[in-house]
Design an enzyme around this catalytic site. Structure first.
Site, mmCIF file in Angstrom:
data_model
loop_
_atom_site.group_PDB
_atom_site.id
_atom_site.type_symbol
_atom_site.label_atom_id
_atom_site.label_comp_id
_atom_site.label_asym_id
_atom_site.label_seq_id
_atom_site.Cartn_x
_atom_site.Cartn_y
_atom_site.Cartn_z
ATOM 1 N N LYS A 1 23.428 -47.244 -53.055
ATOM 2 C CA LYS A 1 23.918 -46.171 -52.181
ATOM 3 C C LYS A 1 23.379 -44.813 -52.602
ATOM 4 C CE LYS A 1 28.191 -43.626 -51.141
ATOM 5 N NZ LYS A 1 28.028 -42.437 -52.006
ATOM 6 N N ASN A 2 23.491 -44.489 -53.883
ATOM 7 C CA ASN A 2 23.104 -43.150 -54.328
ATOM 8 C C ASN A 2 21.597 -42.922 -54.211
ATOM 9 O OD1 ASN A 2 25.762 -42.560 -54.885
ATOM 10 N ND2 ASN A 2 25.619 -43.019 -57.067
ATOM 11 N N ARG B 1 28.590 -35.976 -47.972
ATOM 12 C CA ARG B 1 28.119 -35.285 -49.174
ATOM 13 C C ARG B 1 26.592 -35.285 -49.270
ATOM 14 N NH1 ARG B 1 30.139 -31.546 -52.692
ATOM 15 N NH2 ARG B 1 28.756 -31.449 -54.479
ATOM 16 N N ASP C 1 33.894 -37.398 -51.557
ATOM 17 C CA ASP C 1 35.097 -37.783 -52.295
ATOM 18 C C ASP C 1 35.856 -36.561 -52.793
ATOM 19 O OD1 ASP C 1 34.872 -40.514 -52.111
ATOM 20 O OD2 ASP C 1 33.577 -40.668 -53.866
ATOM 21 N N ASP D 1 30.474 -43.144 -62.137
ATOM 22 C CA ASP D 1 30.924 -43.981 -61.029
ATOM 23 C C ASP D 1 31.513 -45.307 -61.489
ATOM 24 O OD1 ASP D 1 30.315 -42.161 -59.083
ATOM 25 O OD2 ASP D 1 28.399 -43.050 -58.526
ATOM 26 N N MET E 1 33.311 -35.670 -66.351
ATOM 27 C CA MET E 1 32.570 -34.939 -65.329
ATOM 28 C C MET E 1 33.394 -34.539 -64.109
ATOM 29 S SD MET E 1 28.978 -37.061 -65.711
ATOM 30 C CE MET E 1 28.045 -36.076 -64.552
#
EC number: 2.5.1.7
Length: 436
Positions: free
Chosen positions: A22-23, A97, A121, A319, A341
């Protein structure tokens, strides 16, 4: 609002194939704007955030042609820059995002761009300073609508320069790299992110004709070029899914084979799960997680409690912190989970506590987990998914729990996981989707 109904406590068994990353997809899809030529992309995950970005590119004028399962051909030959000034674009871009990463390619190719403040998110502050400051150093000039919700950006002439990023932001680095590949002169980026997603983007750009050196390190050198051509690109398997499936196997005491993981790209992820006592067997490019009745957490050499914390790559990805935390609830031993983070990402632990987990939330960044060693199963409850990663952590907890659970707001999970209920049912999970 849709929900999952889960009948937990079942042993699972079988093979599962991770989706495309996904990223990585969010970066790669934005990069198609850099050329008027066709770009073919394989292994695109069929998930909400990615599909929304593909839809947004289509509204901008990109030709989008399906070419098989998970494969699309994109051609950004005629981009409608006026569409970027519309209310429709503001609404769609603000809901995603990844939309911020269209800015770098637009500035590189057209010398101007527009971007709403993107959503995503609700896991704490996710500032855009790295994006904006990096682009400004290349010569971009930002104008706000006064409410800091929409930005017009002029970049008539981007010029290469040296910059030290204030944080190793993956998306910030990607945005600056995509702008710099067509800037005049040479750009040097120090403290660049070096996640596999960014490596994949740089490799793709180099195939298109970019001149990027230092790929895979935190020091990138980019010699600007005047034109980029089309290419083809294949996404990596999603490392977050792979980590999630490792955790699922451990929590449910199941034997699961995760197929085609590209192991060398997983970095420290397998080692972190091994520290939690989970056995992993590499077979070719597959990971076999054997069924374990118990898994015992390692301690440090001096006997102190194990700490699992996130860090920029090659550290442990944030993640997977939620997954590591839920796995620790049934380990033998105790673990300190330190989420450095994002300050709101651990707030989902109240649901795990309601399920019977022994967790002390020390502060917004730290939680101590006292493992139950599978001696006391979690119990099913009704809960809601707060974000993508916490949602899957709760799903894993529910699949291991005794009794029935209900997870609401599963649209959050759908943003990052492709047909997750169907793939889990293929392993024998008792999960049903209720459309709201």
């Amino acid at each position: 609002m849709s929900s999952f109904i889960i009948n937990g406590g079942r042993k699972l068994h079988g093979e599962i194939v991770p989706q495309g990353a996904k990223n990585e997809a969010l970066q790669i899809l934005c990069a198609v704007l850099l050329t008027p030529e066709p770009v073919t992309i394989h292994n695109i995950p069929d998930i909400r955030d990615v599909n929304k970005l593909i839809e947004l590119l289509g509204e901008m004028g990109v030709s989008v042609t399906p070419a098989g399962k998970g494969t699309y051909i994109f051609q950004a030959g005629d981009i409608d820059l006026d569409y970027l000034k519309t209310k429709e674009f503001r609404k769609k871009g603000a809901g995603l995002r990844g939309s911020v990463m269209i800015l770098g390619p637009l500035l590189a190719r057209f010398g101007k761009g527009y971007i709403p403040h993107p959503g995503g998110d609700k896991i704490g502050r996710r500032r855009l300073d790295t994006h904006f400051t990096g682009l400004q150093k290349l010569g971009a000039r930002f104008e706000s609508d006064g409410l800091n919700t929409f930005y017009s950006v002029d970049a008539t002439e981007l010029k290469g320069c040296y910059m030290l990023l204030d944080e190793a932001s993956v998306t910030g680095t990607a945005n600056v790299v995509m702008a710099a590949v067509m800037a005049k002169g040479t750009t040097t980026i120090f403290n660049a992110a070096c996640e596999p997603y960014l490596v994949q983007l740089c490799r793709m750009l180099n195939r298109m004709g970019a001149k990027i050196s230092g790929v895979g390190s935190n020091l990138l050198s980019i010699e600007g070029v005047e034109y980029l051509s089309g290419t083809s690109h294949t996404m990596l398997p999603d490392m977050i899914e792979i980590g999630s499936f490792i955790g699922l196997a451990a929590m449910t005491g199941s034997e699961i084979t995760i197929k085609n993981v590209q192991y060398k790209e997983l970095g420290i992820i397998p080692e972190v799960f091994r520290r939690l006592g989970i056995q992993l067997q590499l077979r070719g490019d597959d990971i076999l997680v054997p069924a374990q009745e118990t898994y015992e957490v390692e301690t440090f050499m001096d006997g102190s409690i194990m700490t699992i914390s996130d860090a920029p790559w090659p550290g442990f990805t944030p993640d997977l912190i939620s997954i590591a935390l839920v796995v620790a609830t049934q380990a033998k031993g105790s673990v300190l989970i330190h989420q450095k983070m994002f300050e709101s990402r651990l707030f989902f632990v109240d649901k795990l506590i309601d399920m019977g987990a022994q967790i002390i939330l020390c502060d917004p960044h730290r939680a101590t987990v006292i493992g139950l060693n599978h001696q006391v199963p979690l119990r099913g409850i009704t809960m809601s998914s707060p974000d993508i990663r916490a949602g899957v952590a709760l799903l894993i907890a529910a699949l291991s729990a005794k009794g029935k659970s209900q997870i609401d707001n599963i649209e959050q999970i759908d943003r990052g996981y492709q047909d997750i209920d169907g793939r889990l049912r293929s392993l024998g999970a008792g999960i049903e989707r209720i459309e709201g």
